[in-house]
Write a protein that holds these residues in place. Structure first.
Motif, mmCIF file in Angstrom:
data_model
loop_
_atom_site.group_PDB
_atom_site.id
_atom_site.type_symbol
_atom_site.label_atom_id
_atom_site.label_comp_id
_atom_site.label_asym_id
_atom_site.label_seq_id
_atom_site.Cartn_x
_atom_site.Cartn_y
_atom_site.Cartn_z
ATOM 1 N N ALA A 218 -33.314 -26.486 -26.367
ATOM 2 C CA ALA A 218 -34.118 -25.255 -27.207
ATOM 3 C C ALA A 218 -33.309 -23.786 -26.855
ATOM 4 O O ALA A 218 -33.031 -23.248 -27.664
ATOM 5 C CB ALA A 218 -35.436 -25.364 -26.954
ATOM 6 N N ARG A 219 -32.881 -23.762 -25.517
ATOM 7 C CA ARG A 219 -32.200 -22.670 -25.141
ATOM 8 C C ARG A 219 -30.974 -22.299 -25.624
ATOM 9 O O ARG A 219 -30.684 -21.278 -25.992
ATOM 10 C CB ARG A 219 -32.133 -22.419 -23.682
ATOM 11 N N TYR A 220 -30.435 -23.459 -25.584
ATOM 12 C CA TYR A 220 -28.767 -23.213 -26.028
ATOM 13 C C TYR A 220 -28.657 -23.085 -27.939
ATOM 14 O O TYR A 220 -28.095 -22.379 -28.343
ATOM 15 C CB TYR A 220 -27.885 -24.594 -25.956
ATOM 16 N N ALA A 221 -29.894 -24.032 -28.504
ATOM 17 C CA ALA A 221 -29.921 -23.517 -29.746
ATOM 18 C C ALA A 221 -30.334 -22.088 -30.215
ATOM 19 O O ALA A 221 -29.830 -21.642 -31.179
ATOM 20 C CB ALA A 221 -31.023 -24.603 -30.381
ATOM 21 N N GLU A 225 -28.275 -19.836 -32.728
ATOM 22 C CA GLU A 225 -28.926 -19.257 -33.873
ATOM 23 C C GLU A 225 -28.789 -17.505 -33.736
ATOM 24 O O GLU A 225 -28.424 -16.859 -34.810
ATOM 25 C CB GLU A 225 -30.461 -19.334 -33.535
ATOM 26 N N GLN A 226 -28.752 -16.836 -32.532
ATOM 27 C CA GLN A 226 -28.549 -15.765 -32.247
ATOM 28 C C GLN A 226 -26.990 -15.256 -32.783
ATOM 29 O O GLN A 226 -26.913 -14.133 -33.393
ATOM 30 C CB GLN A 226 -28.395 -15.094 -30.863
ATOM 31 N N ARG A 234 -27.614 -17.236 -43.093
ATOM 32 C CA ARG A 234 -28.965 -17.606 -43.327
ATOM 33 C C ARG A 234 -29.153 -18.878 -42.460
ATOM 34 O O ARG A 234 -28.243 -20.000 -42.525
ATOM 35 C CB ARG A 234 -29.403 -17.944 -44.651
ATOM 36 N N VAL A 235 -30.216 -19.079 -41.398
ATOM 37 C CA VAL A 235 -30.165 -20.142 -40.346
ATOM 38 C C VAL A 235 -31.377 -20.999 -40.780
ATOM 39 O O VAL A 235 -32.629 -20.328 -40.837
ATOM 40 C CB VAL A 235 -30.340 -19.533 -39.054
ATOM 41 N N LEU A 236 -31.180 -22.127 -40.808
ATOM 42 C CA LEU A 236 -32.337 -23.234 -40.921
ATOM 43 C C LEU A 236 -32.286 -23.913 -39.399
ATOM 44 O O LEU A 236 -31.364 -24.646 -38.953
ATOM 45 C CB LEU A 236 -32.179 -24.312 -41.968
ATOM 46 N N SER A 237 -33.431 -23.717 -38.575
ATOM 47 C CA SER A 237 -33.708 -24.190 -37.370
ATOM 48 C C SER A 237 -34.719 -25.297 -37.223
ATOM 49 O O SER A 237 -35.786 -25.085 -38.034
ATOM 50 C CB SER A 237 -34.185 -23.030 -36.401
ATOM 51 N N ARG A 238 -34.403 -26.608 -36.839
ATOM 52 C CA ARG A 238 -35.412 -27.611 -36.561
ATOM 53 C C ARG A 238 -35.155 -28.312 -35.143
ATOM 54 O O ARG A 238 -34.251 -28.269 -34.704
ATOM 55 C CB ARG A 238 -34.882 -28.682 -37.773
ATOM 56 N N THR A 239 -36.262 -28.585 -34.809
ATOM 57 C CA THR A 239 -36.385 -29.130 -33.681
ATOM 58 C C THR A 239 -36.995 -30.906 -33.649
ATOM 59 O O THR A 239 -37.808 -30.808 -34.532
ATOM 60 C CB THR A 239 -37.334 -28.450 -32.353
ATOM 61 N N PHE A 263 -24.607 -27.210 -36.891
ATOM 62 C CA PHE A 263 -24.573 -26.874 -35.454
ATOM 63 C C PHE A 263 -25.658 -27.633 -34.916
ATOM 64 O O PHE A 263 -26.888 -27.710 -35.407
ATOM 65 C CB PHE A 263 -24.402 -25.531 -35.049
ATOM 66 N N ASP A 264 -25.464 -28.271 -33.700
ATOM 67 C CA ASP A 264 -26.346 -29.058 -33.025
ATOM 68 C C ASP A 264 -26.418 -28.541 -31.471
ATOM 69 O O ASP A 264 -25.569 -28.189 -30.735
ATOM 70 C CB ASP A 264 -26.395 -30.500 -33.184
ATOM 71 N N ALA A 265 -27.588 -28.967 -30.835
ATOM 72 C CA ALA A 265 -27.691 -28.872 -29.227
ATOM 73 C C ALA A 265 -28.056 -30.078 -28.663
ATOM 74 O O ALA A 265 -29.226 -30.183 -28.024
ATOM 75 C CB ALA A 265 -28.712 -27.860 -28.869
ATOM 76 N N MET A 266 -27.473 -31.172 -29.261
ATOM 77 C CA MET A 266 -27.764 -32.483 -28.767
ATOM 78 C C MET A 266 -26.452 -33.254 -28.309
ATOM 79 O O MET A 266 -25.699 -32.922 -28.304
ATOM 80 C CB MET A 266 -28.416 -33.294 -30.106
#
Length: 450
Positions: A218-221, A225-226, A234-239, A263-266
């Motif tokens: 989550a922190r890297y995501a 996003e920042q 325009r950013v779509l964020s999903r967890t 982009f992903d943080a996985m």
């Protein structure tokens, strides 16, 4: 768990200076020439000069999380790249009459295991230096620094390389690294050249960021996003749930949004499963942007069941494409890998290339000492502030503490796109920029707390 990608894309602040120490690399046949490793030093020393530096050998250590919870290949690349470098170096005559003896340790991906490896290498095996470390948790970093053991070219998964002296990460650092707070009083900075590149190259205006419901992910995501918002996306964020990720819902949201970039943080497992959901939902992206951790030939099999997503796969980094065999330094790396580790042909990666570069960095630092090889001399080379590019494999990197960043910075990158096999070929990563040293942007420096 902490995934390698979470630290990898957070670029350090500070201007990129002109390349120094640029030497030609060349290699072919069964024996790599001396020029592949710089000029040979004169003769053997005939005497020990420091811990681990004997009259005929110098001993270096590599710590890797080979049996980590995220899989045996996740952290393996730098280890094999460095081993190939030292085997080729020894076959070419060694380092000024010394043979490089490599001692490896698998820390199992745990903090306790890492501390055990560090004590084993530093106290029992008495290595001169550490090199090309790639670990899940660098719990032994304070001890390495306290003992004054140079740790060269490690992968910055956690914050150790932004905090401790004597630790020299593969990308350099302009942070104080005084052993107290990380970075500048607990703050680090990222630049936005990756997002600028895709905005200018592909005309992208929207992006999705997908992460696990886990703290590091989550922190890297949030960092991604920042950076995207700073570049006007325009950013779509999903967890998604780490154990049971609902990628179908993510795919549906992205299709409704008309997302340009992903982009992903996985980890690789999550990437592959998400791509399958995207293909099944008919989502077509301009680019699925992965990071240097996943810049690997395993894309061929990782995305076997999602060819549409794989066709949009891009990777960015601060190092040269390991498939660019027209570059002499890359050619030397590939020649050595084919000779010493032919079984890894389908596992070659950017991380392996960076492990080779890390070993070269330590070798050049040791060579600068001549016959009087000491840790103090190596540390002076690394901390001189002179940018180093690993013979053209890395964007110039240095360790020179700077004031807290402010204003824009000049930042460069390399980028490649996956192309599937055609006309009987194997397919692979194709570079998408003229050169990483000239693909540069003036971008903001954004603070974040790791």
């Amino acid at each position: 768990m902490r995934l390698t990608a979470y630290r990898r894309a957070a670029r350090r602040a500070g201007p990129v200076a002109a390349a120094a120490l640029l030497l030609a690399l060349a290699g072919c046949g069964s024996r790599l020439p001396e020029s592949a490793f710089g000029p040979p030093a004169a003769g053997g020393t005939g005497r020990a000069t420091d811990t681990g530096a004997g009259p005929g050998t110098v001993k270096v250590g590599i710590v890797t999380s080979l049996t980590s919870p995220v899989g045996s290949e996740t952290f393996a690349g730098p280890r094999f790249g460095a081993l190939a470098f030292f085997r080729a170096l020894n076959d070419a005559g060694g380092l000024g009459g010394r043979t490089v003896q490599v001692v490896t340790c698998d820390d199992g991906g745990s903090g306790i295991g890492n501390q055990d490896c560090v004590h084993r290498l530093v106290d029992r095996d008495r290595v001169f230096a550490l090199v090309a470390g790639s670990v899940l948790t660098y719990a032994g970093a304070p001890y390495v620094s306290a003992k004054g053991v140079p740790d060269v070219g490690g992968q910055p998964v956690g914050t150790a390389y932004d905090r401790w002296p004597h630790l020299y990460g593969i990308y350099g650092s302009s942070a104080p690294r005084d052993g107290r707070a990380v970075g500048w009083d607990g703050t680090l900075y990222q630049t936005t050249e990756v997002y600028r590149f895709f905005k200018e190259r592909l005309g992208a205006t929207s992006a999705a960021v997908v992460s696990y419901d886990q703290a590091d992910s989550a922190r890297y995501a949030r960092q991604i996003e920042q950076g995207l918002r700073a570049e006007g996306y325009r950013v779509l964020s999903r967890t998604v749930d780490l154990a049971l990720p609902g990628f179908q819902a993510v795919a549906a949201a992205m299709k409704a949004d008309g997302t340009d970039l992903l982009f992903d943080a996985m980890d690789t497992r999550g990437n592959a499963a998400l791509c399958q959901a995207l293909d099944a939902a008919g989502v077509r992206l301009r680019a699925k942007v992965t990071n240097v951790q996943n810049w690997s030939d395993t894309a061929r099999t990782d995305y076997r069941d999602s060819p549409g997503c794989r066709a949009a796969l891009w990777a960015t980094s601060s190092s040269r494409n390991y498939a660019d065999t027209g570059h002499p330094a890359v050619r030397a790396f590939r020649t050595a890998m084919a000779r010493y580790y032919p079984q890894r042909e389908d596992l070659l990666s950017a991380w392996e290339l960076e492990g080779w570069a890390a070993a070269g960095w330590l070798t050049d630092a040791m060579r600068s000492c001549g016959a009087d090889l000491t840790r103090r001399c190596v540390t002076a080379f690394l901390g001189s502030g002179t940018p180093y590019d690993a013979h053209g494999l890395l964007l110039p990197a240095a360790f020179a503490p700077q004031p807290r960043p402010s204003g824009p910075a000049r930042a460069c990158l390399d980028a490649a796109r996956w192309e599937d096999a055609a006309n009987g070929g194997r397919g692979g990563w194709v570079t998408q920029v003229p050169d990483m040293t000239t693909t540069c942007f003036d971008v903001p420096q954004l603070p974040y707390r790791p």
